[in-house]
Design a protein around this motif. Structure first.
Motif: not given
Length: 561
Positions: A135-143, A234-246
């Motif tokens: 849930a935390g990474v989802g909130l961080a993604s939104f922010l 943000v796109s590189a870190l969260i939405h390409a390499a880490t959060m989406v890989a969760a």
């Protein structure tokens, strides 16, 4: 060694120093956190690989499993190196990229928060702790998606991410509630499945739904292209390499339990293969540089989902590692181009960058070839080869869809690369460019090295995890790998030929797959129709999220009844 299990706390000192202005240059103090996380993973890899456990009972008494359980093992260590390594490169890049932004201190605080909760997710020893990070990474993604609040569309884009992730959060929470008390330990799920209403199929279905929402698969893909509204780091870190890989990480963690539900694995293979194919088609019709890469991310995550469906979780993890390097590299290259063009993101207006940005041109070429799977010389060839080989060995139709997706990967990758860097004579940039500084460029070279060298890490990774499939040899080159690589490079070359033949990017920017004999209109309509689903109507997405949660609850309670 027990300190390593608390690695999720390492970014907090930097967060506090940045938040209270104790660091002269915003973000410099934050850089130590991801570096320390990567070092923690490396220390474990160099140790005797004995899992490190931390358990605090009675943490959340409202849930059936109230233990706060952390576990650092081989799989978690690999993810720590990925999260920490990519984050460190993105932090250094952001020091330059965000230098002129008035909200840069807030930006680095949010990045610190994201790295903290992502690391907590990785180190979770049970589903309860994993849900906190989830849930935390989802909130961080939104922010972070809605970071530029003065832009009207960023809040809507962030809320789309919240809507999709709410479905995944609900599915994961329901899975936790359905498990008997004390049985959400991830090692128990690795060794089998406790008695639950509906059996392994119900639990596996909920896990797949949760993972699909986080990794933008199937109909839950819609939020990821919208997430490009945030800053490019943000796109590189969260939405390409880490959060989406969760989502992939969760499926790999629970793959032995998923194996007890073969019908769910079969559906998972189809889900991944169809998403890989349709997302590749959608990328061909994108005019926006970053959205073209976003659909590529959906497609490559589809490969990982399909690999788990084929019964090859190690192949999925291997592709997660290599993809993190070359896709983060491609996004950072895109950010450098957009930064140089004063915020311009539309492909028809990004031309002639090869001469103006020569280093970025080389870096983008390395990332593009890795994405296409150039045999032997790039990491993507090794990991993608394992996935295709696993699919072909199971003789399933989804594997054939993935083979077709390989050609599409080369096609859309070449379209993006040559559309920006392959301008013909007479094409000149439509902007007064300013080249990125050396700090930004140097931060990308480690990712470029990973895009080339990580393919040779397959055998060490297999030995570290000790449970990699024995029927999948980790090899330098196979005949199938050469053929698959040649197919990807054929698509890449076809895009180059088209660009040269049309003598300009303007026509290439609207390039679909119109040249396919007998299928021109149908193929283009399919690509445009799939892309058109991404219509930006937030109300529809929120309604879909609520409806999805309701359907999950009805399905689960129907099984229990």
């Amino acid at each position: 060694m027990n300190l390593l299990a608390w690695a999720f706390l390492f970014p907090l000192p930097g967060l506090l120093l940045t938040a209270f202005g104790r660091s002269r240059h915003a973000g410099v103090a934050s850089l130590l956190g991801p570096i320390a996380i990567a070092i923690a993973g490396l220390i474990f890899m160099l140790s005797d690989h004995t899992p490190i456990l931390v358990q605090i009972d009675g943490w959340l008494p409202v849930l059936p499993d109230s233990a706060f359980l952390l576990r650092l093992d081989g799989l978690a260590a690999v993810m720590l190196v990925v999260v920490g390594g990519v984050s460190a490169c993105v932090y250094v890049y952001s020091l330059s990229y965000m230098a002129g932004d008035r909200g840069r201190r807030r930006f680095f605080c949010l990045l610190d928060f994201f790295v903290t909760v992502m690391t907590l997710l990785v180190l979770a020893g049970n589903l309860v702790v994993l849900l906190a990070g989830w849930a935390g990474v989802g909130l961080a993604s939104f922010l972070l998606i809605s970071f530029w609040r003065e832009k009207s569309h960023t809040l809507g884009a962030g809320l789309q991410a919240i809507a999709a992730n709410a479905i995944g959060d609900a599915a994961l929470l329901l899975a936790i509630v359905m498990l008997p008390k004390g049985s959400s330990d991830l090692t128990l799920l690795q060794n089998g499945v406790p008695l639950v209403s509906g059996g392994a199929s119900t639990l596996a279905t909920l896990i797949v739904i949760a993972a699909s929402a986080k990794s933008a698969q199937g109909i839950l893909y819609f939020w990821l292209p919208s997430a490009m509204a945030g800053p490019t780091p943000v796109s590189a870190l969260i939405h390409a390499a880490t959060m989406v890989a969760a989502g992939v990480y969760l499926l790999v963690r629970t793959s032995p339990m998923l194996a007890l539900a073969p019908e769910v694995l079969h559906a998972l293979a189809w889900l991944g293969a169809i998403t890989a194919l349709l997302s590749g088609l959608a990328s061909l019709s994108q005019q926006n540089y970053k959205r073209g890469l976003a659909y590529s991310t959906c497609s490559q995550l589809g490969y990982m989902f399909a690999a788990i469906g084929f019964g090859a979780p190690f192949a999925a993890l291997f592709h997660l590692v290599t993809h993190a390097a070359f896709k983060a590299l491609l996004f950072l290259c895109a950010g450098a181009v957009i930064h140089a063009a004063h915020g311009e993101e539309e492909l028809p207006k990004l031309a002639g960058m090869r001469k103006q940005l020569p280093q970025i041109c080389v870096l983008a070429l390395i990332g593009s070839l890795a994405l296409c799977g150039l045999p032997v010389l790039t990491a993507g060839a090794f990991s993608k080869d394992l996935i295709i080989e696993a699919g072909l060995s199971s003789s399933t139709l989804p594997a054939s869809l993935l083979v077709l997706s390989v050609f599409l990967t080369g096609l859309y990758t070449g379209r993006l690369y040559f559309g920006v860097f392959g301008a013909t004579t007479g094409d000149e940039p439509q902007h007064d460019l300013h080249a990125p500084d050396q700090l930004m460029v140097r931060s990308m070279w480690p990712l470029a090295a990973g895009a080339i060298l990580l393919g040779w890490a397959g055998m060490p990774l297999a030995r570290l995890l000790q449970n990699a499939p024995k029927d999948l040899a980790i090899h330098a080159v196979s005949m199938n790998g050469l053929l698959i690589g040649a197919l990807g490079m054929t698509g890449f070359g076809a895009a180059f030929i088209w660009q040269r033949a049309t003598k300009g990017r303007a026509r290439l920017a609207s390039f679909g797959i119109d040249w396919v004999p007998g299928a021109a209109a149908a193929s283009r309509h399919l690509a445009l129709a799939f892309a058109a689903l991404h219509n930006g109507r937030l109300g529809l997405y929120l309604f879909t999220a609520v409806l999805g949660v309701a359907l999950i609850l009805l399905m689960a309670f129907g099984r229990m009844g």
